[in-house]
Design a protein around this motif. Structure first.
Motif, PDB file in Angstrom:
ATOM      1  N   THR A   1       0.822  -1.204   0.000  1.00 31.12           N
ATOM      2  CA  THR A   1       0.000   0.000   0.000  1.00 31.12           C
ATOM      3  C   THR A   1       0.859   1.258   0.000  1.00 31.12           C
ATOM      4  O   THR A   1       2.084   1.205   0.165  1.00 31.12           O
ATOM      5  CB  THR A   1      -0.935   0.033   1.226  1.00 31.12           C
ATOM      6  OG1 THR A   1      -0.152   0.345   2.399  1.00 31.12           O
ATOM      7  CG2 THR A   1      -1.630  -1.310   1.419  1.00 31.12           C
ATOM      8  N   THR A   2       0.189   2.394  -0.183  1.00 28.03           N
ATOM      9  CA  THR A   2       0.884   3.689  -0.180  1.00 28.03           C
ATOM     10  C   THR A   2       1.436   4.030   1.199  1.00 28.03           C
ATOM     11  O   THR A   2       2.211   4.976   1.331  1.00 28.03           O
ATOM     12  CB  THR A   2      -0.077   4.798  -0.638  1.00 28.03           C
ATOM     13  OG1 THR A   2      -1.320   4.682   0.085  1.00 28.03           O
ATOM     14  CG2 THR A   2      -0.361   4.683  -2.126  1.00 28.03           C
ATOM     15  N   ASP A   3       1.059   3.266   2.228  1.00 28.50           N
ATOM     16  CA  ASP A   3       1.647   3.448   3.562  1.00 28.50           C
ATOM     17  C   ASP A   3       2.891   2.598   3.744  1.00 28.50           C
ATOM     18  O   ASP A   3       3.498   2.592   4.823  1.00 28.50           O
ATOM     19  CB  ASP A   3       0.618   3.085   4.643  1.00 28.50           C
ATOM     20  CG  ASP A   3      -0.495   4.120   4.752  1.00 28.50           C
ATOM     21  OD1 ASP A   3      -0.296   5.248   4.254  1.00 28.50           O
ATOM     22  OD2 ASP A   3      -1.560   3.797   5.312  1.00 28.50           O
ATOM     23  N   GLY A   4       3.262   1.841   2.695  1.00 28.83           N
ATOM     24  CA  GLY A   4       4.480   1.031   2.750  1.00 28.83           C
ATOM     25  C   GLY A   4       4.316  -0.290   3.468  1.00 28.83           C
ATOM     26  O   GLY A   4       5.318  -0.925   3.818  1.00 28.83           O
ATOM     27  N   VAL A   5       3.082  -0.744   3.691  1.00 27.52           N
ATOM     28  CA  VAL A   5       2.854  -2.027   4.357  1.00 27.52           C
ATOM     29  C   VAL A   5       2.284  -3.014   3.344  1.00 27.52           C
ATOM     30  O   VAL A   5       1.763  -2.633   2.298  1.00 27.52           O
ATOM     31  CB  VAL A   5       1.894  -1.872   5.560  1.00 27.52           C
ATOM     32  CG1 VAL A   5       2.492  -0.948   6.597  1.00 27.52           C
ATOM     33  CG2 VAL A   5       0.524  -1.355   5.104  1.00 27.52           C
ATOM     34  N   TYR A   6       2.395  -4.308   3.675  1.00 31.03           N
ATOM     35  CA  TYR A   6       1.877  -5.372   2.818  1.00 31.03           C
ATOM     36  C   TYR A   6       0.663  -5.995   3.500  1.00 31.03           C
ATOM     37  O   TYR A   6       0.749  -6.417   4.661  1.00 31.03           O
ATOM     38  CB  TYR A   6       2.944  -6.438   2.571  1.00 31.03           C
ATOM     39  CG  TYR A   6       4.116  -5.951   1.759  1.00 31.03           C
ATOM     40  CD1 TYR A   6       4.149  -6.118   0.373  1.00 31.03           C
ATOM     41  CD2 TYR A   6       5.196  -5.310   2.367  1.00 31.03           C
ATOM     42  CE1 TYR A   6       5.214  -5.672  -0.382  1.00 31.03           C
ATOM     43  CE2 TYR A   6       6.277  -4.857   1.616  1.00 31.03           C
ATOM     44  CZ  TYR A   6       6.278  -5.040   0.248  1.00 31.03           C
ATOM     45  OH  TYR A   6       7.337  -4.588  -0.489  1.00 31.03           O
TER      46      TYR A   6
ATOM     47  N   PHE B   1      -9.025   0.709  -3.323  1.00 27.35           N
ATOM     48  CA  PHE B   1      -8.431   1.767  -4.138  1.00 27.35           C
ATOM     49  C   PHE B   1      -6.998   1.368  -4.491  1.00 27.35           C
ATOM     50  O   PHE B   1      -6.306   0.739  -3.694  1.00 27.35           O
ATOM     51  CB  PHE B   1      -8.413   3.100  -3.380  1.00 27.35           C
ATOM     52  CG  PHE B   1      -9.760   3.753  -3.274  1.00 27.35           C
ATOM     53  CD1 PHE B   1     -10.292   4.438  -4.348  1.00 27.35           C
ATOM     54  CD2 PHE B   1     -10.500   3.674  -2.094  1.00 27.35           C
ATOM     55  CE1 PHE B   1     -11.541   5.043  -4.260  1.00 27.35           C
ATOM     56  CE2 PHE B   1     -11.739   4.274  -1.997  1.00 27.35           C
ATOM     57  CZ  PHE B   1     -12.267   4.955  -3.084  1.00 27.35           C
ATOM     58  N   PHE B   2      -6.559   1.765  -5.684  1.00 27.70           N
ATOM     59  CA  PHE B   2      -5.184   1.456  -6.071  1.00 27.70           C
ATOM     60  C   PHE B   2      -4.590   2.591  -6.887  1.00 27.70           C
ATOM     61  O   PHE B   2      -5.314   3.437  -7.442  1.00 27.70           O
ATOM     62  CB  PHE B   2      -5.120   0.142  -6.856  1.00 27.70           C
ATOM     63  CG  PHE B   2      -5.642   0.219  -8.263  1.00 27.70           C
ATOM     64  CD1 PHE B   2      -4.785   0.473  -9.339  1.00 27.70           C
ATOM     65  CD2 PHE B   2      -6.988   0.038  -8.530  1.00 27.70           C
ATOM     66  CE1 PHE B   2      -5.266   0.541 -10.640  1.00 27.70           C
ATOM     67  CE2 PHE B   2      -7.476   0.095  -9.826  1.00 27.70           C
ATOM     68  CZ  PHE B   2      -6.613   0.347 -10.878  1.00 27.70           C
ATOM     69  N   VAL B   3      -3.263   2.605  -6.948  1.00 24.07           N
ATOM     70  CA  VAL B   3      -2.530   3.552  -7.801  1.00 24.07           C
ATOM     71  C   VAL B   3      -1.733   2.735  -8.806  1.00 24.07           C
ATOM     72  O   VAL B   3      -1.250   1.649  -8.499  1.00 24.07           O
ATOM     73  CB  VAL B   3      -1.595   4.477  -6.988  1.00 24.07           C
ATOM     74  CG1 VAL B   3      -2.393   5.336  -6.031  1.00 24.07           C
ATOM     75  CG2 VAL B   3      -0.545   3.686  -6.235  1.00 24.07           C
TER      76      VAL B   3
ATOM     77  N   GLY C   1      -6.066   9.997   6.088  1.00 26.35           N
ATOM     78  CA  GLY C   1      -5.888   8.692   6.724  1.00 26.35           C
ATOM     79  C   GLY C   1      -6.294   7.526   5.852  1.00 26.35           C
ATOM     80  O   GLY C   1      -6.625   6.445   6.361  1.00 26.35           O
ATOM     81  N   LEU C   2      -6.277   7.706   4.533  1.00 30.39           N
ATOM     82  CA  LEU C   2      -6.634   6.642   3.606  1.00 30.39           C
ATOM     83  C   LEU C   2      -5.381   6.036   2.983  1.00 30.39           C
ATOM     84  O   LEU C   2      -4.329   6.675   2.946  1.00 30.39           O
ATOM     85  CB  LEU C   2      -7.546   7.183   2.497  1.00 30.39           C
ATOM     86  CG  LEU C   2      -8.891   7.771   2.946  1.00 30.39           C
ATOM     87  CD1 LEU C   2      -9.585   8.435   1.770  1.00 30.39           C
ATOM     88  CD2 LEU C   2      -9.771   6.681   3.539  1.00 30.39           C
ATOM     89  N   GLU C   3      -5.510   4.824   2.482  1.00 31.01           N
ATOM     90  CA  GLU C   3      -4.397   4.163   1.805  1.00 31.01           C
ATOM     91  C   GLU C   3      -4.910   3.477   0.545  1.00 31.01           C
ATOM     92  O   GLU C   3      -6.097   3.164   0.421  1.00 31.01           O
ATOM     93  CB  GLU C   3      -3.719   3.132   2.711  1.00 31.01           C
ATOM     94  CG  GLU C   3      -4.642   1.991   3.128  1.00 31.01           C
ATOM     95  CD  GLU C   3      -3.954   0.945   3.975  1.00 31.01           C
ATOM     96  OE1 GLU C   3      -2.722   0.963   4.060  1.00 31.01           O
ATOM     97  OE2 GLU C   3      -4.675   0.093   4.540  1.00 31.01           O
ATOM     98  N   ALA C   4      -3.998   3.274  -0.392  1.00 34.49           N
ATOM     99  CA  ALA C   4      -4.346   2.607  -1.649  1.00 34.49           C
ATOM    100  C   ALA C   4      -3.291   1.558  -1.947  1.00 34.49           C
ATOM    101  O   ALA C   4      -2.120   1.699  -1.581  1.00 34.49           O
ATOM    102  CB  ALA C   4      -4.431   3.617  -2.789  1.00 34.49           C
ATOM    103  N   ALA C   5      -3.709   0.490  -2.616  1.00 30.44           N
ATOM    104  CA  ALA C   5      -2.763  -0.544  -3.029  1.00 30.44           C
ATOM    105  C   ALA C   5      -1.979  -0.057  -4.242  1.00 30.44           C
ATOM    106  O   ALA C   5      -2.491   0.705  -5.068  1.00 30.44           O
ATOM    107  CB  ALA C   5      -3.508  -1.823  -3.369  1.00 30.44           C
TER     108      ALA C   5
END
Length: 672
Positions: free
Chosen positions: A435-440, A459-461, A478-482
Motif C-alpha cells: 500500500t501507499t503506507d508502505g505495508v503489505y 483503491f489502487f494507484v 488517513g486513507l491508503e491505496a494498493a
C-alpha cells in the motif's frame, strides 16, 4: 566385408529430407548418440545386478567422445553392453531405421512449427547422417565368446557388414564428418553441443581432441609446462629448491586424471534432505548463468503415481520485464530435451527458472498431442499444487521474509492466479498488496482495516509519481491505496472483481471518496444552498467557456484540503475501456469498434481553493478576463499533469504560458 544390403524399401532417400528440415538443429545427433551410449552402459549394469552379465567389481563405466581434426572424424566410444552381428541387423538395420522413418512420417504430418515433435526426439542413431557422409560401427557384445562386428554405411542407405576389430566390450561409432558437419570439427562447437545436451547424463563423459601439433605449438606447450606463474614479490623470495618443488607440484596437478564433462548425479536426483542452501545456489548459478542468488526454490521429488524430479527457482527480478525471461529446462532420464515447452509445463511456471526431469513423459509425439496427455495433466496438477503449497507455507510460517520477496514474486503469483484456476484457489489467501503506507496486506486485511471509510472497495494507484497528488490527498485523510503498477496488474484488477463478487476495485483518480469531501458541521439554510449552487454554476461556466473543450465534464466540489485547485477524474469503466483499446485495438476491426470511444474525464474544481475563488472574481472584470482565461488553462494543465503525461503540444503551451505568468508576476513586483 562379407555382407552388403540396402536400408531403404523406398526409392526416395529420407536423409536429405531430415537434413533439410532439421538444419538449424543439427547438434541433436550429439544427444542421440551419446544418450544411446549411456543406455548401453545402464543396460549392462542392470544385467549385472540380475546376475546375467559378469562385470569386474572395479569396472569403471565411461563414454569417450574423440575428435580427430586431421582425419575429420568424431567417435563416440562406450564400454557398455555391445552388440553381436545379429543385434546390429535387428537394432540398426530394422528397429533404428524404422524409428527414423516413423519420425520422418510424424514430422511430415506435423510440419507446422507449433506441432513439431518435442525436441525432435526419436530420430535416434540415424541422426548421425545429418553431419556425416559415412558412419562406422565397431562393437563387441558382453556375451561370452562373442565376435566383434563392424557395420559401415556410406551415403545413408547402402551398408556393409563384417568382422570387427574391437577387442574390449562396448561400441565405437565413428562419424566421418562431411560438409554438413564440418563445424563440429571446432572444439568450441562440439563442447557447446555436449554441454547443452549431456551435462547431466548418468555416465561419465570424457572429451579427447586429437590434432597434429606444429613444432611451434609443441615448443609452446613444453615451455608452459616448465613455467611457474607467480607474482614478482613471491619470485623475489623464492629459492631454486622452492621453485623446483612448485614446478613438480604443478606437473603432478596437470597429470591428474581428467575430469568428466558432465555431472552424473545432478542436484535434482538427490533427496532434498541431502542438499544444502549452498548446493541449490551453486547449481542455479551454474545452470542459468545468473550471478544473483535465487529468492527460494522448490525441490520436486515424485515417484508415484508417476516419476518426476526437478527444482524450480524463484529468481530475483532486476526489472519487471525480466519476468518474461524465465527458463524451464526439460529432461528425460537426465537427457536434455528442450527449454520452455509450454505444452508440458504450466504456462505461468515459464516465468520461473528450473529443471524438470520427466522420464515417463512421451517425447516422440507432437506438441499438440501432449496437450491432452493424461501424464502431462497429472504432472501439471502436481507442480501447481507444490508451488502453491510452498507459497502458503512461507506466508504462514515466515511472513516477514515472504513480504521481502513479494516485489519479486508478486507478478508471477498474480499471473499464475489468472492462468490457473486451481493455483488461484490455493494461493489466493497469500496474495499481498503493497500500500501507499508502505505495508503489505492481504485483501481481507485491507478491507477490514478500511471498512469504516469505504466498505468493500479497494483503491489502487498505477503510477506513484504521476498520481502523487491523489496519494497526498488520501494520506491527509488517513486513507491508503494498493500499489498495482505492473503490466500484469491491468487485467488483474478485473480478475479480482470477478473472483470477489461485491468488491469494487477502482484507481485512486476514478472518483472522489466521501472522506475527501468537506462536510458542513451545521445545517445550512435553503438560501445558502441556492447561493452555493449559483457560485458553483458560475465557476463551471467560467472554465467551460475558457477551455472550450466539449469532451470534458466540469464539476465543482468542496474538498477538505485547500491546497489543491483542481483534479482530473477518469471513470473506472472508461479507463478500463481505454486500456483494452490500447492492448487489443491494433487490428482494423477493433480500431473501428473503438473509433468513437473517448475517455470520460471530469475536471473537478475545488471551491475551497483560493486560486479558484480569485479566478471567479477576476472574470467579472473586463480588463482581467485575458488573465483569467490564461490561469484557467494553467489550472487545467496542472490537473492534467497529475493525471497523465502532457502531449508535446500541451507541454509546449504549458511552458510558454508559465513563462508569461512569471513575467507578469515579476513585472507586478517591480512596479509596486
Amino acid at each position: 566385408m562379407n555382407e552388403k544390403g540396402n536400408l531403404s524399401i523406398n526409392s526416395e532417400n529420407f536423409l536429405p529430407i531430415i537434413k533439410k528440415w532439421l538444419y538449424t538443429d543439427k547438434d541433436i545427433f550429439v544427444r542421440e548418440l551419446v544418450s544411446n551410449a549411456c543406455d548401453a552402459v545402464t543396460k549392462l549394469e542392470k544385467l549385472s545386478r540380475l546376475g546375467e552379465a559378469e562385470i569386474s567389481e572395479d569396472e569403471k563405466f565411461e563414454i569417450h567422445v574423440v575428435l580427430d581434426q586431421d582425419r575429420h572424424t568424431l567417435q563416440i566410444i562406450d564400454n557398455g553392453i555391445g552388440m553381436t552381428a545379429d543385434e546390429i541387423k535387428k537394432y540398426i538395420n530394422q528397429i533404428a531405421f524404422s524409428g527414423a522413418t516413423d519420425f520422418l512420417a510424424k514430422f511430415q504430418e506435423k510440419a507446422e512449427q507449433e506441432n513439431e515433435i518435442i525436441g525432435h526426439f526419436g530420430l535416434g542413431f540415424y541422426s548421425a547422417f545429418m553431419v556425416a557422409d559415412k558412419v562406422e560401427i565397431d562393437t563387441l557384445s558382453y556375451q561370452k565368446d562373442a565376435q566383434a562386428a563392424k557395420w559401415i554405411c556410406e551415403g545413408g542407405i547402402d551398408y556393409e557388414m563384417g568382422n570387427g576389430t574391437r577387442e574390449s566390450r562396448g561400441t565405437t561409432i565413428t562419424l566421418f564428418l562431411g560438409d554438413d558437419g564440418k563445424e563440429f570439427l571446432e572444439e568450441s562447437t562440439l563442447y557447446s553441443a555436449l554441454r547443452k545436451y549431456c551435462s547431466f547424463m548418468p555416465v561419465p563423459i570424457f572429451v579427447d581432441v586429437i590434432k597434429e601439433l606444429t613444432e611451434e605449438e609443441k615448443e609452446a606447450l613444453q615451455k608452459e609446462a616448465n613455467t611457474l606463474h607467480i607474482s614478482p614479490e613471491d619470485a623475489a623470495g623464492l629459492t631454486k629448491e622452492d621453485a623446483l618443488e612448485k614446478l613438480e607440484a604443478k606437473k603432478a596437478e596437470d597429470a591428474e586424471e581428467p575430469k568428466p564433462l558432465n555431472d552424473t548425479t545432478p542436484l535434482w536426483q538427490k533427496q532434498p534432505k541431502d542438499c544444502t542452501d549452498e548446493d541449490y545456489k551453486a547449481f542455479y548459478h551454474k545452470v542459468f548463468l545468473d550471478m544473483n542468488d535465487p529468492l527460494f526454490w522448490i525441490h520436486l521429488n515424485m515417484d508415484y503415481p508417476f516419476r518426476l524430479k526437478g527444482i524450480l527457482y524463484f529468481p530475483k527480478l532486476v526489472e519487471h520485464m525480466d519476468v518474461m525471461e524465465g527458463e524451464i529446462k526439460l529432461y528425460s532420464n537426465q537427457v536434455y530435451i528442450a527449454d520452455n515447452i509450454k505444452e508440458v509445463v504450466p504456462e505461468f511456471l515459464l516465468l520461473l527458472k528450473g529443471v524438470l526431469d520427466c522420464p515417463d513423459m512421451p517425447l516422440n509425439v507432437s506438441r499438440s498431442a501432449l496437450q491432452n496427455d493424461g501424464y502431462v495433466e497429472k504432472m501439471n496438477s502436481y507442480i501447481t499444487k507444490k508451488v502453491a503449497d510452498k507459497l502458503t507455507q512461507l506466508f504462514k510460517n515466515d511472513r516477514s521474509t515472504y513480504e521481502g520477496f513479494w516485489d519479486d514474486i508478486g507478478i508471477f503469483i498474480k499471473y499464475g492466479c489468472m492462468r490457473e484456476e486451481k493455483f488461484y484457489d490455493k494461493a489466493k489467501d497469500s496474495l499481498l498488496y503493497k500500500t501507499t503506507d508502505g505495508v503489505y496486506e492481504t485483501l481481507s486485511e485491507y478491507l477490514e482495516k478500511n471498512k469504516e471509510k469505504h466498505e468493500n472497495k479497494l483503491f489502487f494507484v498505477s503510477d506513484e509519481n504521476l498520481q502523487a497528488q491523489y496519494i497526498r490527498l488520501f494520506k491527509e485523510q488517513g486513507l491508503e491505496a494498493a500499489i498495482l503498477s505492473t503490466t500484469v496488474d491491468k487485467p488483474f484488477v478485473s480478475f479480482l472483481e470477478y473472483k470477489n463478487p461485491g468488491l469494487k476495485v477502482q484507481r485512486i483518480d476514478a472518483d472522489i471518496t466521501d472522506t475527501l469531501h468537506q462536510k458542513e458541521e451545521t445545517e445550512i439554510s435553503e438560501a445558502q444552498k441556492q447561493a452555493d449552487e449559483y457560485t458553483n454554476s458560475r465557476i463551471e461556466t467560467l472554465f467551460r467557456g475558457f477551455l472550450n473543450n466539449d469532451s470534458i465534464k466540469v464539476n465543482v466540489e468542496t474538498l477538505k484540503t485547500e491546497n489543491v485547485s483542481a483534479m482530473i477524474l477518469l471513470s473506472e469503466d472508461s479507463r478500463r475501456m481505454m486500456e483494452m483499446m490500447e492492448a487489443y485495438g491494433s487490428g482494423a476491426d477493433l480500431k473501428a469498434m473503438f473509433a468513437n470511444i473517448k475517455p470520460e474525464e471530469t475536471l473537478v474544481l475545488n471551491r475551497s481553493n483560493g486560486l479558484v475563488k480569485y479566478l471567479l472574481a477576476m472574470s467579472e472584470k473586463e480588463e482581467k478576463k485575458d488573465d483569467a482565461e490564461m490561469l484557467c488553462h494553467q489550472v487545467y494543465d496542472l490537473a492534467l499533469m497529475s493525471h497523465r503525461p502532457l502531449s508535446s503540444e500541451e507541454m509546449t503551451r504549458f511552458i510558454d504560458r508559465s513563462n508569461t505568468i512569471l513575467e507578469k508576476l515579476a513585472s507586478f513586483e517591480s512596479n509596486k
